[in-house]
Design an enzyme around this catalytic site. Structure first.
Site, PDB file in Angstrom:
ATOM      1  CE  LYS A 135     -20.289 -10.905  22.921  1.00 19.65           C
ATOM      2  NZ  LYS A 135     -20.760 -10.902  24.330  1.00 19.65           N
ATOM      3  CB  SER A 163     -22.322 -14.504  24.695  1.00 18.56           C
ATOM      4  OG  SER A 163     -22.096 -13.185  25.164  1.00 18.56           O
ATOM      5  CB  SER A 210     -20.910 -12.631  28.066  1.00 16.10           C
ATOM      6  OG  SER A 210     -21.984 -13.525  27.915  1.00 16.10           O
TER       7      SER A 210
HETATM    8  N1  GLN Z   1     -24.972 -16.734  29.967  1.00 13.70           N
HETATM    9  C1  GLN Z   1     -25.795 -15.596  30.182  1.00 13.70           C
HETATM   10  C2  GLN Z   1     -26.933 -15.603  29.203  1.00 13.70           C
HETATM   11  O1  GLN Z   1     -27.016 -16.495  28.430  1.00 13.70           O
HETATM   12  C3  GLN Z   1     -24.992 -14.323  30.107  1.00 13.70           C
HETATM   13  C4  GLN Z   1     -24.713 -13.879  28.732  1.00 13.70           C
HETATM   14  C5  GLN Z   1     -24.028 -12.551  28.670  1.00 13.70           C
HETATM   15  O2  GLN Z   1     -23.440 -12.097  29.645  1.00 13.70           O
HETATM   16  N2  GLN Z   1     -24.143 -11.905  27.520  1.00 13.70           N
HETATM   17  O3  GLN Z   1     -27.755 -14.743  29.190  1.00 13.70           O
END
Ligand code: GLN
Length: 499
Positions: free
Chosen positions: A82, A165, A189
């Site tokens: 990532k 994400s 994410s």
């Molecule tokens: N969807 C969540 C956010 O937007 C989690 C994102 C994540 O785990 N990096 O913060």
């Protein structure tokens, strides 16, 4: 490929590592195969950076170690990261214009550890800007093969989001562009994109994997983990990724590295699976519910017993998370000021004007929204009303889990309320994205390990993930519970059409 009828990209990490060790295929050949596939499938938008020269140089190193008999457990296995992990051989952008062209002088600890285990890096994977998002629609970076930012597409239905994400990570595995990848999970994410793309992912206990070199979003929540097709493969990667890093991450746990594969085949006889009523309310789509229920029935056949439990503050996890995560983000992102690294505005009058223009140009809308919310909830007069309250409820959420674990060994439920939605469907409604995080946020706030395991298909033939949450340090048990399901089902082996 050389000696087998199975294409290289269909082999599991375990199988590929064995073939490499037996020298039936070389690391260079393997890397070339995946690089070619990644280029051929660039319309999916999974990768944001490839560097064939660097990848092949790493692969040649792996081949030399394989020849010399000094190979690590993942020697020659190609993986991709990532783009929130910094890497020496590839640019690191965190999906942001702010870091366009940024070249790190060092590798993140997780990247280094995987390389030390022998893994070869294929490239960097698209993600939401600074890991903020649930759909990978917030990336400001052009994927490989594109001139401008373009959405990452779900290989099961290219008109749909892959989740976020870690969307690029999930797509790379689902489309067989890499046998396994890294992701990060702050509020879901790893689990949510794994669920939406029909693959397996685990977020370990907070502190298991070093955060050093992981571009920070919300430091008390951020955690790295592997994503692969199976729990067995996740266990191999996780074993290489974890371990203390006391000099570089003060929150990394002082626990020795573990072999997370050690109990994969343990029996599930007598396993108590807690079923939180709050995860099965009205908001859960019927198709997701049906797949999750079927997986739970499967577990009873495997000897487990389903125990009703309560996680009464599940709903509160959304406001709590969307106060705490932006608060920490607003502080973490203050480092992007145009001075130390990254983007700097071209035209400005004085220092303050330079800060303002740099940040106005460099950050996307969602990131700015979070910086504003975070700054607000931390400001004098609002700190007690919002931030402190949120911290208190966070503690109660963690306590609720401890009460639940007095009655069960693992907790199971859906990862997300629906299958993957259409690209653009949530339009300009960030709340719609936030609400979809409801089932992943509780474990994040408590710092507990959680995973997503393919559990079947819902509406439109789209994948549904089963979430498994364990108590602190129970990763080996979680992987065992997931592995046994994967021996009894073949959801994780299904592939999107045309892949
Ligand atoms: N969807 C969540 C956010 O937007 C989690 C994102 C994540 O785990 N990096 O913060």
């Amino acid at each position: 490929m050389s000696n087998s009828s199975t294409a290289l990209h269909d082999l599991s990490v375990a199988e590929l590592a064995a073939q490499l060790r037996e020298r039936r295929v070389s690391a260079v050949e393997t890397a070339q195969h995946f690089l070619a596939r990644s280029r051929a499938q660039d319309a999916l938008g999974a990768y944001v950076a490839l560097n064939e020269e660097a990848t092949l140089a790493q692969a040649r190193g792996a081949d030399a170690r394989l020849a010399a008999g000094t190979a690590g457990p993942l020697e020659g296995v190609p993986i991709a990261h990532k783009d929130i992990f910094v890497t020496r051989d590839f640019p690191s952008t965190a999906g942001s214009k702010m870091l366009a062209g940024y070249q790190s002088p060092f590798d993140a600890t997780v990247v280094r550890k995987l390389a030390e285990a022998g893994a070869v890096t294929l490239g960097k994977l698209n993600c939401d800007e600074f890991a903020m998002g649930s759909a990978n629609e917030n990336s400001a970076v052009a994927p490989v093969g594109f001139e401008a930012p373009a959405p990452v597409r779900n290989p099961w239905d290219q008109s749909r989001i892959p989740g976020g994400s870690s969307g690029g990570s999930a797509v790379a595995v689902a489309a067989r562009l890499a046998p396994a990848v890294t992701g990060t999970d702050t509020g879901g994410s790893i689990r949510q994109p794994a669920s939406f793309c029909g693959i397996t992912g685990i977020k370990p206990t907070y502190g298991r994997a070093s955060r050093y070199g992981m571009i920070a979003f919300a430091s008390s929540l951020d955690q790295a983990g592997p994503m692969a097709r199976s729990a067995e493969d996740c266990a191999l990667l996780l074993s290489a990724m974890c371990g203390p890093d006391p000099d570089r991450d003060s929150t990394s746990l002082d626990l020795p590295a573990e072999d997370f594969s050690r109990s994969l085949n343990d029996s599930l006889d007598g396993l108590r699976i807690g079923i939180p009523a709050e995860f099965f309310g009205d908001g859960l789509a019927p198709d997701v519910r049906a797949a999750v229920d079927a997986a739970l029935q499967q577990y009873t056949q495997l000897g487990a017993q389903l125990v009703p439990i309560a996680l009464p503050r599940t709903e509160l996890s959304i406001p709590v998370y969307y106060i705490i995560a932006p608060a920490e983000a607003s502080s973490n992102l203050s480092r992007f000021d145009g001075v130390k690294f990254g983007h700097r505005a071209k035209h400005y009058t004085d220092l303050v004007d330079m800060y303002k223009k740099t940040r106005a140009e460099g950050f996307g809308d969602e990131v700015k929204r979070r910086i504003m919310i975070g700054t607000y909830v931390l400001s004098h007069g609002y700190y007690d009303a919002y931030y402190l309250q949120a911290q208190k409820i966070r503690r109660m959420i963690a306590d609720d889990f401890q009460q639940a674990f007095a009655q069960c060994d693992v907790i199971a439920g859906p990862v997300a309320p629906t299958v993957a939605w259409k690209l653009g469907e949530h339009g300009n409604d960030p709340l719609a994205d936030y609400l979809a995080d409801i089932f992943t946020l509780p474990a994040s706030l408590a710092g507990l390990p959680g995973m997503s395991v393919p559990a079947g298909f819902g509406e439109g033939g789209l994948p549904v993930g089963l979430q498994l949450i364990g108590n602190y340090f129970s990763e080996a048990r979680l992987l065992n519970v997931a592995h046994r399901l994967q021996q009894a089902t073949d959801f994780h082996l299904q592939r999107p059409e045309g892949i």
